[in-house]
Design an enzyme around this catalytic site. Structure first.
Site, PDB file in Angstrom:
ATOM      1  N   TRP A 321       3.707  49.383 -13.565  1.00  0.00           N
ATOM      2  CA  TRP A 321       2.988  48.960 -14.963  1.00  0.00           C
ATOM      3  C   TRP A 321       1.595  50.394 -15.143  1.00  0.00           C
ATOM      4  O   TRP A 321       1.077  51.208 -16.346  1.00  0.00           O
ATOM      5  CB  TRP A 321       2.843  48.119 -15.043  1.00  0.00           C
ATOM      6  CG  TRP A 321       1.687  48.105 -16.718  1.00  0.00           C
ATOM      7  CD1 TRP A 321       2.189  47.239 -17.750  1.00  0.00           C
ATOM      8  CD2 TRP A 321       0.241  47.609 -16.711  1.00  0.00           C
ATOM      9  NE1 TRP A 321       1.184  47.342 -18.740  1.00  0.00           N
ATOM     10  CE2 TRP A 321       0.474  47.501 -18.228  1.00  0.00           C
ATOM     11  CE3 TRP A 321      -0.512  48.070 -15.956  1.00  0.00           C
ATOM     12  CZ2 TRP A 321      -0.797  47.025 -19.041  1.00  0.00           C
ATOM     13  CZ3 TRP A 321      -1.989  47.841 -17.047  1.00  0.00           C
ATOM     14  CH2 TRP A 321      -2.223  47.734 -18.018  1.00  0.00           C
ATOM     15  N   HIS A 322       1.130  50.258 -13.845  1.00  0.00           N
ATOM     16  CA  HIS A 322      -0.756  50.999 -13.589  1.00  0.00           C
ATOM     17  C   HIS A 322      -0.073  52.871 -14.364  1.00  0.00           C
ATOM     18  O   HIS A 322      -1.260  53.262 -13.996  1.00  0.00           O
ATOM     19  CB  HIS A 322      -1.274  51.127 -12.710  1.00  0.00           C
ATOM     20  CG  HIS A 322      -2.285  49.464 -12.950  1.00  0.00           C
ATOM     21  ND1 HIS A 322      -1.853  48.054 -12.555  1.00  0.00           N
ATOM     22  CD2 HIS A 322      -2.968  49.313 -13.380  1.00  0.00           C
ATOM     23  CE1 HIS A 322      -2.153  47.482 -12.694  1.00  0.00           C
ATOM     24  NE2 HIS A 322      -4.100  47.945 -13.394  1.00  0.00           N
ATOM     25  N   GLY A 323       0.663  53.239 -13.812  1.00  0.00           N
ATOM     26  CA  GLY A 323       0.952  54.717 -14.349  1.00  0.00           C
ATOM     27  C   GLY A 323       2.585  55.224 -13.177  1.00  0.00           C
ATOM     28  O   GLY A 323       3.096  54.202 -12.884  1.00  0.00           O
ATOM     29  N   PHE A 460      -3.275  53.815 -19.963  1.00  0.00           N
ATOM     30  CA  PHE A 460      -2.427  53.552 -19.360  1.00  0.00           C
ATOM     31  C   PHE A 460      -1.194  52.647 -20.470  1.00  0.00           C
ATOM     32  O   PHE A 460      -1.966  52.508 -21.694  1.00  0.00           O
ATOM     33  CB  PHE A 460      -2.527  52.335 -18.616  1.00  0.00           C
ATOM     34  CG  PHE A 460      -3.144  52.461 -17.456  1.00  0.00           C
ATOM     35  CD1 PHE A 460      -2.517  52.705 -16.109  1.00  0.00           C
ATOM     36  CD2 PHE A 460      -5.061  52.593 -17.456  1.00  0.00           C
ATOM     37  CE1 PHE A 460      -3.261  53.126 -14.935  1.00  0.00           C
ATOM     38  CE2 PHE A 460      -5.632  53.101 -16.305  1.00  0.00           C
ATOM     39  CZ  PHE A 460      -4.466  53.872 -15.144  1.00  0.00           C
TER      40      PHE A 460
END
Lengths: 460, 388
Positions: A321-323, A460
């Protein structure tokens, strides 16, 4: 637009507040929607339709679920629509490049990845709208009938681009009927100013060291002490950057009568990673718990293998999710290892310990932020090599002299100590005004002469 | 209603915050925009035009980007805020601001982390092509190191470990050029400058060398041609006080002591871009912030000095030197009037084609000096003009 800018503070914010406060109550949500659309479209006008589509899809899906409540098949299909739309958007805008690259590497192809820029805040608002449709499906909340109110919830500018991840159930009552008194406004203002100070005065200042080490100097040139200083600087930067931004959001929300959930609770004083993840980005952690971990069965499963599998899925997704790159997945799985260790035997020992649990957490936390900070794996290798195989050099002397005080200030403010001190004196109007005034004026000064003002969570 | 106001008065944070935000917003809106910042020595962003194209543009050209820069640049009391930030930096015991480090004795130094290797390699390539094109031309090549490479006792501890080692890089560059063209004369400056490091060779607040630093280099140059420099003490000295240079414009450190520019009346007749001008230096520029640009009228495509003081004058012969330079050369070139009849000074950044001076004017030059500061030589993109 970001809160920590002259444009926001001296153009958008006063104008938005004036319009908002003079509008009659029944128009306020409509005003929020329009202001938020402007706020969102500033800088990226082409993604305006995505926002509208996001509002429409989840609005009609939920209305449908409400209407065909008795027919579970239809409801399931409708929910699937929302999931496919939200995850599809996220997948398309955020992960296409990543997947194409990996397929190319795997199969030796050279497919061209479409060049798309990430719409601001998409990771946050897709999660928010998805949780709303799921909650309606589960019968936890009633579907919102007023499309303006719903649009105001989705676009609500204080939390639109970087959280906290506000669920519909958190503010559904306030959406319909909220009142704001002077105490709330006053509290909102001081919360906002403190958040601004955290972001502009601490995060930007200490972050300049990390940028210099990672981008200007490059990992191949630095000494081991400087590598650790750089990673420590990033560790402090990301906390103050993100928690400062969340705090600004919470303060702005409060001024308008909304109560957003807390997002950070002094994560760096944790004694275990289990505790750390209860204190760091709390709204994301609870989102994954609620909508991924529990549906998988959580920890109430028969076999330990199933539990590890569930944890693996959650931490893989948290990292991803963070990248859209491997280092973020690695970062998520890094935590998985420690969480499993703690779950199986380590936690009681950590809770009993006094000093060593902090050393354990901080040491591995620094390593985890190194993994998080460097998206290029070969660069990450170079950094880890510098950190763990001694390289001599005098470069750190310069930076230690330059940043010593900043480090001390940042470390101090990442513990509850100075905040406790402040809460003791804040009832003295003169003292609290002086503190707030100093932080606000200094923040404006740093924003005017801004040679360095990134915002980490923007991508993000 | 009165109750409400009373309640509001009891919460001073609200109305003081509102006053702060609204007050500055209104004041800012009413203030006419400024063109130029004296303090920062740069043009300020003006209000961008709102067009469909600019609205849809990306990156630095985007309307939103430019508008934010405009709001920042034009913000009310900008200079005051900048000073406040610099004071706060001092409070944090920082030893730099905006990439400019505070050295000893009030010296400021810009950090140089890396060299644009690609551009440097092309510039070297262009130099070689130029030398190949004029095999019979006597050429001297000289690179001026930045202050931090010479004033090593003035830089903060560890500074040299983070900055490019210019002395070594210049040495390597010379070695390379020597191998490429054995006829090229190379004029090292590090040694002579280092030997005089106790004297004022560079400005404390600016990136340039002083006229004294330039004098030392001039001495080295004319000696390399078998001549003696003019006696420094014999020159008629003038001073311009209160010079705050480019490093100060970036660091904006509270309590910075200004520099003094020393300049000399050197007897000569001057043409700037083929127009005669009154005097060697533009005295009116000494009144403004960017005082360095008063020296030799600042950077001009072609400046010609007709010497009236050549110590080596021979009847019936006109000796001529051609200097290709950046702004460092403006402190340097006038001294050459004591050794040549005519001094041609070229700044490639403002000149169309070098051959317009070198060949089209049909002049013969006793020597061509290519004189650049290290960082300028590394970053300059006008060196290719040498070949045309």
């Amino acid at each position: 637009m970001v809160f920590s800018s002259i444009l926001f503070l001296f153009r958008f914010f006063p104008a938005a507040m004036l319009i908002y406060f003079i509008s009659p109550k029944k128009w306020k949500n409509g005003v929020i929607f329009l202001l938020s659309l402007f706020f969102y479209s500033w800088g990226e006008p082409k993604y305006f339709p995505i926002m509208i589509a996001s509002v429409l899809v989840d609005y009609f899906v939920s209305l449908g679920i409400d209407r065909y409540w008795r027919n579970k098949t239809i409801c399931r299909w409708l929910l699937a629509c929302s999931m496919v739309f939200n995850l599809g958007m996220l997948g398309f805008f955020k992960y296409t490049g990543f997947f194409v690259e990996n397929i190319n590497a795997l199969l030796g192809l050279s497919l061209r990845a479409p060049r798309v820029t990430l719409p601001i805040g998409i990771s946050f608002y897709t999660f928010q709208t998805m949780s709303y449709s799921i909650d309606v499906y589960r019968g936890k909340v009633k579907a919102e009938r007023n499309i303006i109110d719903f649009a105001a919830f989705v676009t609500l500018f204080p939390q639109l681009i970087a959280g906290p991840i506000v669920r519909y159930s958190d503010i559904s009552r306030e959406l319909k009927d909220r009142s704001v008194d002077l105490d709330q406004i006053s509290e909102g203002i001081s919360t906002f100013i403190m958040g601004l100070g955290k972001k502009v005065l601490i995060a930007n200042n200490i972050g300049a060291l990390w940028t210099e080490v990672s981008e200007t100097l490059g990992f191949s040139r630095i000494s081991t002490p400087l590598a650790w200083m750089g990673v420590a600087a990033f560790t402090l930067q990301i906390y103050f950057d993100f928690s400062g931004y969340s705090q600004m959001a919470i303060g702005l929300g409060k001024m308008m009568g909304f109560t957003f959930p807390q997002n950070f609770d002094f994560p760096y004083v944790s004694k275990s990673f289990t505790e750390f993840w209860r204190r760091w980005h709390m709204t994301l952690g609870s989102w994954f718990r609620e909508y991924l971990y529990f549906p998988l069965g959580g920890s109430r499963v028969d076999s330990p293998m199933r539990l590890y599998f569930n944890l693996f899925v959650v931490w893989f997704c948290t990292g991803f999710w963070h990248g859209a790159s491997w280092n973020f997945i690695l970062w998520g799985l890094f935590f998985l290892v420690f969480l499993i260790l703690e779950k199986s035997f380590l936690l009681p020992h950590l809770n009993r310990g006094k000093v060593w649990p902090h050393v354990y957490v901080l040491f591995f936390l620094l390593v985890s932020w190194a993994i998080f900070a460097v998206t290029d794996l070969s660069q990450l290798g170079a950094l880890l090599q510098r950190m763990f195989s001694p390289a001599a050099g005098m470069d750190w002397m310069y930076y230690l002299r330059n940043y010593a005080v900043t480090f001390v200030v940042a470390i101090l403010f990442s513990t509850p100590l100075p905040w406790r001190l402040y809460s003791r004196v804040k009832d003295n109007a003169a003292v609290s005004l002086a503190c707030m005034g100093a932080v606000l004026a200094a923040s404006v000064a740093y924003l005017v002469d801004a040679s360095y003002n990134p915002f980490l969570y923007f991508r993000f | 209603m009165i109750e409400k106001w009373k309640a509001l008065l009891k919460r001073p944070l609200i109305w003081l915050f509102a006053l702060f935000i609204l007050g500055f917003t209104l004041w800012d809106l009413l203030l006419p925009p400024r063109e130029f910042s004296d303090m920062e020595n740069r043009m300020l962003q003006q209000k961008p035009a709102l067009t469909l194209k600019s609205l849809m543009a990306g990156g630095e050209q985007a309307y939103s980007r430019k508008y934010e820069k405009y709001i920042n640049d034009q913000f009310v009391l900008r200079d005051g805020w900048i000073s406040l930030k610099s004071r706060a930096e001092s409070l944090l015991a920082k030893i730099e601001n905006n990439n400019v480090a505070y050295g000893r004795d009030g010296y400021l130094f810009e950090k140089v982390f890396s060299v644009d290797e690609e551009n440097l390699a092309s510039n070297i390539q262009y130099m070689e092509e130029f030398l190949d094109k004029y095999p019979d031309l006597p050429v001297t090549f000289s690179i001026i190191p930045n202050a931090y490479a010479i004033l090593t006792d003035k830089t903060p501890p560890g500074f040299s470990a983070v900055s490019v080692d210019q002395n070594q890089r210049i040495e390597e560059l010379y070695d390379h050029m020597r191998a490429a063209d054995p006829d090229l004369k190379l004029l090292p400056l590090s040694q002579i400058l280092s030997a005089h490091r106790e004297e004022a060779l560079y400005y404390r607040t600016d990136h340039h060398w002083t006229t004294y630093g330039a004098y030392l280099a001039y001495g080295e140059y004319v000696r390399s041609l078998g001549m003696e420099p003019v006696d420094y003490q014999s020159l008629e000295r003038h001073e311009v006080k209160d010079f705050y240079g480019t490093f100060d414009a970036k660091a904006k450190r509270a309590g910075t002591q200004p520099d003094t520019i020393v300049w000399y009346d050197i007897p000569c007749r001057v043409e700037v871009n083929q127009e005669p001008v009154e005097s060697l230096n533009d005295l009116s520029r000494f009144e403004v912030r960017d005082k360095y640009s008063g020296l030799m009228h600042g950077n001009k495509a072609l400046t010609v000095l007709h010497s009236q003081c050549n110590q080596y004058r021979r009847e019936g012969n006109i000796s001529r030197v051609l200097v290709v330079k950046d702004s460092y050369g403006n402190s340097f070139a006038p001294y050459l009037c004591y050794n040549f009849d005519e001094v041609y000074v070229v700044d490639l950044r403002y000149l169309g084609k070098f051959s317009a001076v070198l060949t089209d004017m049909d002049l013969s030059f006793d020597d061509v000096l290519i004189l650049y500061n290290f960082m300028n030589f590394v970053t300059d993109t006008n060196i290719p003009k040498l070949r045309y």
